[in-house]
Design a protein around this motif. Structure first.
Motif, PDB file in Angstrom:
ATOM      1  N   ALA A  90       0.830  -1.213   0.000  1.00 51.74           N
ATOM      2  CA  ALA A  90       0.000   0.000   0.000  1.00 51.74           C
ATOM      3  C   ALA A  90       0.862   1.259   0.000  1.00 51.74           C
ATOM      4  O   ALA A  90       2.089   1.195   0.078  1.00 51.74           O
ATOM      5  CB  ALA A  90      -0.923  -0.006   1.215  1.00 51.74           C
ATOM      6  N   SER A  91       0.183   2.363  -0.027  1.00 50.77           N
ATOM      7  CA  SER A  91       0.876   3.657  -0.088  1.00 50.77           C
ATOM      8  C   SER A  91       1.356   4.096   1.290  1.00 50.77           C
ATOM      9  O   SER A  91       0.946   3.562   2.321  1.00 50.77           O
ATOM     10  CB  SER A  91      -0.081   4.709  -0.649  1.00 50.77           C
ATOM     11  OG  SER A  91      -1.132   4.939   0.271  1.00 50.77           O
ATOM     12  N   SER A  92       2.196   5.110   1.294  1.00 49.17           N
ATOM     13  CA  SER A  92       2.704   5.642   2.561  1.00 49.17           C
ATOM     14  C   SER A  92       1.586   6.307   3.366  1.00 49.17           C
ATOM     15  O   SER A  92       1.627   6.319   4.598  1.00 49.17           O
ATOM     16  CB  SER A  92       3.843   6.628   2.308  1.00 49.17           C
ATOM     17  OG  SER A  92       3.400   7.698   1.505  1.00 49.17           O
ATOM     18  N   SER A  93       0.572   6.852   2.688  1.00 51.23           N
ATOM     19  CA  SER A  93      -0.534   7.456   3.432  1.00 51.23           C
ATOM     20  C   SER A  93      -1.347   6.386   4.162  1.00 51.23           C
ATOM     21  O   SER A  93      -1.864   6.626   5.252  1.00 51.23           O
ATOM     22  CB  SER A  93      -1.425   8.294   2.511  1.00 51.23           C
ATOM     23  OG  SER A  93      -2.073   7.483   1.570  1.00 51.23           O
ATOM     24  N   SER A  94      -1.428   5.192   3.582  1.00 51.37           N
ATOM     25  CA  SER A  94      -2.112   4.092   4.278  1.00 51.37           C
ATOM     26  C   SER A  94      -1.339   3.689   5.523  1.00 51.37           C
ATOM     27  O   SER A  94      -1.921   3.402   6.566  1.00 51.37           O
ATOM     28  CB  SER A  94      -2.256   2.882   3.347  1.00 51.37           C
ATOM     29  OG  SER A  94      -3.065   3.189   2.256  1.00 51.37           O
TER      30      SER A  94
END
Length: 155
Positions: A49-53
């Motif tokens: 997943a992304s860093s924001s997740s």
């Protein structure tokens, strides 16, 4: 009868330090397991997943720890009552206490899950979670809150 002595800690006689440590180890392991649960989520998210997740999941431990400590506090109270009745050899009240604890766990777990679903976003805002990850953090917490009834029953 043989298995009963295995988990028996006599806190009334002899030196206390070793007994307190033996008593505290399961409590410490419960906290470590809660942290490992969050770490496992972060490891999986780091791969897929992304860093924001990852930031959204990282925002959750303060709230989840608050909820878990509330349950463990209630659980400790039940343990005190149960131990008191076991010590008094009062099987009727032991049974009542255990059955009441299970009922409170079931109903309380569902109530806390619903309450958690309602207060998650306001609580995350109160914790100053950045707006860009607020939605993802709320979704993660909502999923976590749905598991509260099972956590209460098993703790």
């Amino acid at each position: 009868m043989i298995g009963e002595k295995k988990f028996h800690i006599d806190m009334c006689h002899g030196p206390l330090l070793g007994k307190i440590i033996r008593f505290a180890i399961p409590l410490m392991m419960a906290n470590v397991s809660a942290l490992m649960f969050n770490a496992a989520d972060l490891i999986v998210l780091g791969q897929y997943a992304s860093s924001s997740s990852m930031a959204a999941v990282g925002a959750a431990p303060a709230f989840t720890t608050l909820m878990l400590n509330l349950f463990w506090g209630i659980s400790a109270g039940v343990n005190v009552l149960t131990a008191r009745y076991i010590g008094a050899k009062d099987k009727k009240n032991v049974s009542k206490t255990v059955h009441t604890a299970i009922a409170v766990g079931c109903y309380g777990g569902v109530t806390m899950a619903i309450l958690g679903l309602i207060v998650t976003k306001p609580m995350l805002k109160l914790m100053s979670v950045p707006e860009v990850i607020l939605k993802d953090a709320a979704i993660y917490m909502w999923i976590w809150c749905l598991g509260i009834p099972a956590m209460i029953i098993f703790s």
